[in-house]
Scaffold this motif. Structure first.
Motif, PDB file in Angstrom:
ATOM      1  N   VAL A 169       0.864  -1.186   0.000  1.00 59.81           N
ATOM      2  CA  VAL A 169       0.000   0.000   0.000  1.00 59.81           C
ATOM      3  C   VAL A 169       0.897   1.230   0.000  1.00 59.81           C
ATOM      4  CG1 VAL A 169      -1.794   1.280   1.220  1.00 59.81           C
ATOM      5  CG2 VAL A 169      -1.841  -1.215   1.217  1.00 59.81           C
ATOM      6  N   ASP A 170       0.664   2.125  -0.947  1.00 58.99           N
ATOM      7  CA  ASP A 170       1.432   3.362  -1.069  1.00 58.99           C
ATOM      8  C   ASP A 170       0.481   4.548  -0.972  1.00 58.99           C
ATOM      9  OD1 ASP A 170       3.796   5.089  -1.921  1.00 58.99           O
ATOM     10  OD2 ASP A 170       2.373   5.485  -3.544  1.00 58.99           O
ATOM     11  N   TRP A 171       0.780   5.475  -0.083  1.00 58.57           N
ATOM     12  CA  TRP A 171      -0.037   6.683   0.044  1.00 58.57           C
ATOM     13  C   TRP A 171       0.234   7.615  -1.121  1.00 58.57           C
ATOM     14  CZ3 TRP A 171      -3.430   5.638   3.570  1.00 58.57           C
ATOM     15  CH2 TRP A 171      -3.093   4.899   4.689  1.00 58.57           C
ATOM     16  N   GLY A 172      -0.820   8.237  -1.609  1.00 57.23           N
ATOM     17  CA  GLY A 172      -0.696   9.143  -2.741  1.00 57.23           C
ATOM     18  C   GLY A 172      -1.203  10.523  -2.409  1.00 57.23           C
ATOM     19  N   LEU A 173      -1.203  11.380  -3.439  1.00 59.79           N
ATOM     20  CA  LEU A 173      -1.680  12.748  -3.288  1.00 59.79           C
ATOM     21  C   LEU A 173      -3.040  12.930  -3.955  1.00 59.79           C
ATOM     22  CD1 LEU A 173       1.627  14.706  -3.912  1.00 59.79           C
ATOM     23  CD2 LEU A 173       0.556  14.170  -1.748  1.00 59.79           C
ATOM     24  N   ASN A 174      -3.104  12.753  -5.271  1.00 60.21           N
ATOM     25  CA  ASN A 174      -4.384  12.853  -5.967  1.00 60.21           C
ATOM     26  C   ASN A 174      -5.276  11.664  -5.627  1.00 60.21           C
ATOM     27  OD1 ASN A 174      -3.549  15.220  -7.166  1.00 60.21           O
ATOM     28  ND2 ASN A 174      -2.728  14.196  -8.953  1.00 60.21           N
ATOM     29  N   THR A 175      -4.712  10.453  -5.638  1.00 52.33           N
ATOM     30  CA  THR A 175      -5.426   9.274  -5.164  1.00 52.33           C
ATOM     31  C   THR A 175      -5.031   9.028  -3.718  1.00 52.33           C
ATOM     32  OG1 THR A 175      -3.651   7.850  -5.977  1.00 52.33           O
ATOM     33  CG2 THR A 175      -5.503   8.266  -7.453  1.00 52.33           C
ATOM     34  N   LEU A 176      -5.979   8.525  -2.920  1.00 56.54           N
ATOM     35  CA  LEU A 176      -5.703   8.352  -1.498  1.00 56.54           C
ATOM     36  C   LEU A 176      -4.579   7.354  -1.292  1.00 56.54           C
ATOM     37  CD1 LEU A 176      -6.552   9.348   1.229  1.00 56.54           C
ATOM     38  CD2 LEU A 176      -8.244   7.527   1.344  1.00 56.54           C
ATOM     39  N   PHE A 177      -4.661   6.200  -1.920  1.00 56.47           N
ATOM     40  CA  PHE A 177      -3.547   5.264  -1.900  1.00 56.47           C
ATOM     41  C   PHE A 177      -3.724   4.263  -3.029  1.00 56.47           C
ATOM     42  CE2 PHE A 177      -6.622   3.577   1.186  1.00 56.47           C
ATOM     43  CZ  PHE A 177      -6.837   2.307   0.693  1.00 56.47           C
ATOM     44  N   GLY A 236     -14.245  12.804  -4.888  1.00 55.14           N
ATOM     45  CA  GLY A 236     -15.422  13.544  -4.440  1.00 55.14           C
ATOM     46  C   GLY A 236     -15.397  13.824  -2.955  1.00 55.14           C
ATOM     47  N   VAL A 237     -15.018  12.822  -2.166  1.00 51.38           N
ATOM     48  CA  VAL A 237     -14.956  13.013  -0.713  1.00 51.38           C
ATOM     49  C   VAL A 237     -13.855  13.993  -0.345  1.00 51.38           C
ATOM     50  CG1 VAL A 237     -14.655  11.838   1.487  1.00 51.38           C
ATOM     51  CG2 VAL A 237     -15.874  10.710  -0.358  1.00 51.38           C
ATOM     52  N   LEU A 238     -12.698  13.880  -0.995  1.00 49.66           N
ATOM     53  CA  LEU A 238     -11.605  14.798  -0.701  1.00 49.66           C
ATOM     54  C   LEU A 238     -11.941  16.226  -1.117  1.00 49.66           C
ATOM     55  CD1 LEU A 238      -8.509  12.653  -1.720  1.00 49.66           C
ATOM     56  CD2 LEU A 238      -9.412  13.076   0.569  1.00 49.66           C
ATOM     57  N   ALA A 239     -12.668  16.387  -2.218  1.00 47.36           N
ATOM     58  CA  ALA A 239     -13.078  17.732  -2.626  1.00 47.36           C
ATOM     59  C   ALA A 239     -14.011  18.357  -1.587  1.00 47.36           C
ATOM     60  CB  ALA A 239     -13.760  17.671  -3.998  1.00 47.36           C
ATOM     61  N   LYS A 240     -14.913  17.550  -1.052  1.00 43.09           N
ATOM     62  CA  LYS A 240     -15.795  18.058   0.001  1.00 43.09           C
ATOM     63  C   LYS A 240     -15.002  18.358   1.265  1.00 43.09           C
ATOM     64  CE  LYS A 240     -20.114  16.989   2.394  1.00 43.09           C
ATOM     65  NZ  LYS A 240     -21.201  15.987   2.562  1.00 43.09           N
ATOM     66  N   GLN A 241     -14.013  17.550   1.544  1.00 39.59           N
ATOM     67  CA  GLN A 241     -13.165  17.788   2.717  1.00 39.59           C
ATOM     68  C   GLN A 241     -12.399  19.098   2.577  1.00 39.59           C
ATOM     69  OE1 GLN A 241      -9.546  15.421   3.315  1.00 39.59           O
ATOM     70  NE2 GLN A 241     -10.457  14.716   5.227  1.00 39.59           N
ATOM     71  N   ARG A 293     -12.738  22.434   4.872  1.00 42.49           N
ATOM     72  CA  ARG A 293     -11.566  23.038   5.502  1.00 42.49           C
ATOM     73  C   ARG A 293     -11.487  24.526   5.196  1.00 42.49           C
ATOM     74  NH1 ARG A 293      -7.050  24.612   3.479  1.00 42.49           N
ATOM     75  NH2 ARG A 293      -7.544  23.652   1.482  1.00 42.49           N
ATOM     76  N   HIS A 294     -11.800  24.896   3.958  1.00 39.34           N
ATOM     77  CA  HIS A 294     -11.778  26.309   3.586  1.00 39.34           C
ATOM     78  C   HIS A 294     -12.835  27.092   4.377  1.00 39.34           C
ATOM     79  CE1 HIS A 294     -11.239  29.864   1.098  1.00 39.34           C
ATOM     80  NE2 HIS A 294     -12.529  29.869   0.850  1.00 39.34           N
ATOM     81  N   ILE A 295     -14.031  26.518   4.510  1.00 35.60           N
ATOM     82  CA  ILE A 295     -15.080  27.181   5.297  1.00 35.60           C
ATOM     83  C   ILE A 295     -14.654  27.298   6.757  1.00 35.60           C
ATOM     84  CG2 ILE A 295     -17.465  26.967   6.087  1.00 35.60           C
ATOM     85  CD1 ILE A 295     -18.136  25.599   3.464  1.00 35.60           C
ATOM     86  N   PHE A 296     -14.025  26.238   7.274  1.00 33.76           N
ATOM     87  CA  PHE A 296     -13.576  26.231   8.666  1.00 33.76           C
ATOM     88  C   PHE A 296     -12.542  27.324   8.914  1.00 33.76           C
ATOM     89  CE2 PHE A 296     -11.278  24.365  12.303  1.00 33.76           C
ATOM     90  CZ  PHE A 296     -12.342  24.116  13.147  1.00 33.76           C
ATOM     91  N   GLU A 297     -11.609  27.491   7.995  1.00 34.84           N
ATOM     92  CA  GLU A 297     -10.592  28.526   8.157  1.00 34.84           C
ATOM     93  C   GLU A 297     -11.189  29.926   8.042  1.00 34.84           C
ATOM     94  OE1 GLU A 297      -7.703  27.635   5.239  1.00 34.84           O
ATOM     95  OE2 GLU A 297      -6.853  25.910   6.327  1.00 34.84           O
ATOM     96  N   VAL A 336     -19.460  22.664  11.566  1.00 34.57           N
ATOM     97  CA  VAL A 336     -18.531  22.294  10.497  1.00 34.57           C
ATOM     98  C   VAL A 336     -17.499  21.293  11.009  1.00 34.57           C
ATOM     99  CG1 VAL A 336     -16.795  23.182   8.895  1.00 34.57           C
ATOM    100  CG2 VAL A 336     -18.895  24.467   9.275  1.00 34.57           C
ATOM    101  N   ARG A 337     -17.068  21.443  12.258  1.00 36.57           N
ATOM    102  CA  ARG A 337     -16.107  20.495  12.823  1.00 36.57           C
ATOM    103  C   ARG A 337     -16.707  19.089  12.910  1.00 36.57           C
ATOM    104  NH1 ARG A 337     -15.558  22.665  17.438  1.00 36.57           N
ATOM    105  NH2 ARG A 337     -13.767  23.983  16.988  1.00 36.57           N
ATOM    106  N   GLU A 338     -17.962  19.007  13.301  1.00 32.24           N
ATOM    107  CA  GLU A 338     -18.620  17.698  13.366  1.00 32.24           C
ATOM    108  C   GLU A 338     -18.772  17.084  11.972  1.00 32.24           C
ATOM    109  OE1 GLU A 338     -22.272  18.318  15.327  1.00 32.24           O
ATOM    110  OE2 GLU A 338     -21.367  18.633  17.316  1.00 32.24           O
ATOM    111  N   ARG A 339     -19.071  17.908  10.983  1.00 35.00           N
ATOM    112  CA  ARG A 339     -19.182  17.393   9.617  1.00 35.00           C
ATOM    113  C   ARG A 339     -17.841  16.882   9.116  1.00 35.00           C
ATOM    114  NH1 ARG A 339     -22.038  21.377   5.573  1.00 35.00           N
ATOM    115  NH2 ARG A 339     -21.720  19.538   4.283  1.00 35.00           N
ATOM    116  N   ARG A 340     -16.768  17.585   9.428  1.00 37.99           N
ATOM    117  CA  ARG A 340     -15.446  17.120   9.018  1.00 37.99           C
ATOM    118  C   ARG A 340     -15.071  15.821   9.727  1.00 37.99           C
ATOM    119  NH1 ARG A 340     -10.998  21.642   9.416  1.00 37.99           N
ATOM    120  NH2 ARG A 340      -9.898  20.066   8.178  1.00 37.99           N
ATOM    121  N   SER A 341     -15.413  15.720  10.997  1.00 40.89           N
ATOM    122  CA  SER A 341     -15.103  14.492  11.738  1.00 40.89           C
ATOM    123  C   SER A 341     -15.870  13.303  11.190  1.00 40.89           C
ATOM    124  CB  SER A 341     -15.410  14.697  13.224  1.00 40.89           C
ATOM    125  OG  SER A 341     -14.652  15.762  13.770  1.00 40.89           O
TER     126      SER A 341
END
Length: 502
Positions: free
Chosen positions: A145-153, A179-184, A188-192, A223-228
């Motif tokens: 298993v290799d961790w990636g950037l655009n793909t999770l792994f 899709g999930v990472l884009a929502k994440q 994060r942007h809204i949280f900041e 927003v913190r609960e949604r991210r969690s």
């Protein structure tokens, strides 16, 4: 600092850096150093719940139904009045519980934790069942298993043969969560932004803004609960996918690179943020939990050089932007100048990780603090054997018949999509759309009328020639046609009109 901390030589630099920043912020606000780490963080919020595990058999019992394995009965002794004074003020209450199908039939269930969710009372039931014992050595099939950037792994399986050769089993796969990472990232942007606005209100120190600050604090918690919740769901889904890949490949161990060594620095603002916001630690914990149920060991290996060297000959790779752009520097596509291997950077990395784990499996140890399996360092003599040997290609010259020949019929009836559709009806329903012609226009362009043939070809877009019909938006040439297919003009059968000879 590493020398002052017990086990500091194994402590990641990111933890030391984050704790140092917390201490600096605390000192600037309170003009003193914190007493301990617990003073740096607020008290955690605990929901309303009832821990029945602390009760004995005189107050709570639970048992499974003998006839229905998915049913359980929880018996509680609850008071009948707000201020119970004697034993008569208590009574037994039976609570039937429906167990999910994931609980094995031979599992022993324990007293649950009862909590309130909305207007319902839910029970978190813990159970115990026997699982296969994992082993540190003796593995022949492993999942890298290799961790990636655009793909999770990315993940793939490799096999170690009796003679020491290591071959890859298939081309591997990738867990894509775009899709999930884009929502994440959006959360994060809204949280900041919310934190920045709250800090601005705090610096203004205007009592008239207290209401807005309270509203922003409530939105920050939401927003913190949604991210969690999003991170929790993503972690379980990714861990389940990786374990399913290992089970399908018949692997007995999962080798993944240590996520603690990945620090967000030196790769640009976008990639640094992605590395910091991904839930690799949660995925690793869930992966260990799910893999333990099926007897698969999860071992972390050092990630040094996994994406830098070729998996087949250990030659330093040349990273390019894309396979069709071999001269443009990049990081996604890797080309080996030694053996000629080329492929995706992550696909080569999981091969290196699986081969390194299989070659170093005798160096697998169990961490005393966390109890997890890991390989601490890379040995050069073992690393020289951690190469992927190319599998021999099967010859296709042998065309001997191994089974019955599939019957082939001469189809005289054309396929549905190749037949020109009938004329458009006046009503709203009835027929399917008119072939290639667009259906969202009331008046058809000149080159896309309902009498166009099925042999009409598309307009070429590479040349400078712009036909008259395509300029009107039809998308088809007025006079370019292909050769008619055989079924368009079937050969007449002279025996069709002959009557019976009797």
């Amino acid at each position: 600092m590493r020398g002052a901390i017990r086990g500091g030589e194994y402590l990641p630099s990111s933890i030391i850096r984050s704790r140092t920043r917390q201490v600096a912020v605390f000192e600037s606000k309170n003009a003193r150093l914190p007493v301990d780490v617990f003073e740096l963080e607020p008290s955690p919020r605990v929901p309303r719940m009832l821990l029945l595990a602390a009760c004995d058999g005189q107050q709570a019992t639970i048992g499974r139904s003998a006839t229905e394995p998915t049913k359980a009965l929880l018996r509680l002794q609850l008071p009948t009045r707000p201020d119970p004074q004697e034993y008569a003020d208590w009574t037994w209450v039976e609570c039937p519980i429906t167990l999910p199908p994931t609980v094995p039939a031979n599992a022993v269930i324990h007293l649950p934790t009862v909590r309130i969710a909305g207007r319902k009372v839910r029970a978190d039931v813990a159970y115990t069942h026997a699982v296969p014992k994992t082993s540190r050595t003796g593995h022949t099939v492993a999942l890298g298993v290799d961790w990636g950037l655009n793909t999770l792994f990315s993940a793939g399986a490799a096999r170690m043969h009796d003679d020491g050769r290591i071959t890859a089993l298939g081309a591997g796969a990738q867990f894509r969560a775009a899709g999930v990472l884009a929502k994440q990232y959006r959360l994060r942007h809204i949280f900041e932004c919310l934190h920045a606005k709250t800090g601005h209100y705090t610096r203004l120190a205007d009592p008239a803004l207290d209401g807005k600050a309270a509203t922003l604090a409530k939105e920050i918690r939401r927003v913190r609960e949604r991210r969690s919740n999003l991170n929790e769901t993503l972690a379980w889904a990714a861990a389940r996918w990786a374990v399913d890949q290992a089970v399908a490949a018949g692997a007995t161990v999962i080798y993944l690179e240590d996520p603690r060594s990945m620090e967000a620095g030196g790769m640009g603002r976008t990639h640094n943020t992605r590395l910091s916001q991904t839930v690799r630690g949660q995925i690793t914990d869930r992966m260990r939990h799910l893999a333990a149920e099926v007897g698969i060991a999860v071992v972390t290996v050092p990630p040094r050089g996994t994406s830098k060297h070729c998996p087949c000959c250990l030659t330093p790779l040349r990273h390019r932007k894309a396979p069709d752009r071999p001269t443009v520097p990049g990081w996604k596509w890797a080309i080996c100048p030694g053996c000629g291997w080329q492929g995706d950077r992550d696909q080569g990395a999981w091969r290196r990780i699986a081969a390194r784990g299989l070659a170093h499996q005798t160096k697998t140890v169990v961490d005393r603090v966390s109890g997890t399996m890991l390989i601490r360092a890379v040995v050069d003599t073992m690393e020289a054997k951690a190469v992927i040997t190319a599998t021999e290609k099967t010859s296709r010259t042998d065309r001997s018949k191994t089974g019955p020949t599939r019957p082939r019929t001469n189809r005289l009836t054309p396929r549905r999509r190749e037949v020109p559709s009938p004329a458009r009806l006046t009503g709203p329903a009835g027929q399917r759309p008119e072939g290639h012609a667009p259906t969202d226009r009331t008046r058809l362009p000149r080159a896309a009328h309902r009498h166009q043939g099925v042999t009409t070809i598309s307009t070429p877009t590479t040349s400078r020639h712009r036909p008259r019909g395509a300029a009107l938006g039809a998308g088809f040439h007025l006079h370019a046609h292909a050769s008619p297919p055989r079924w368009a003009e079937p050969t007449p059968d002279p025996t069709v009109r002959i009557g019976s000879l009797s």
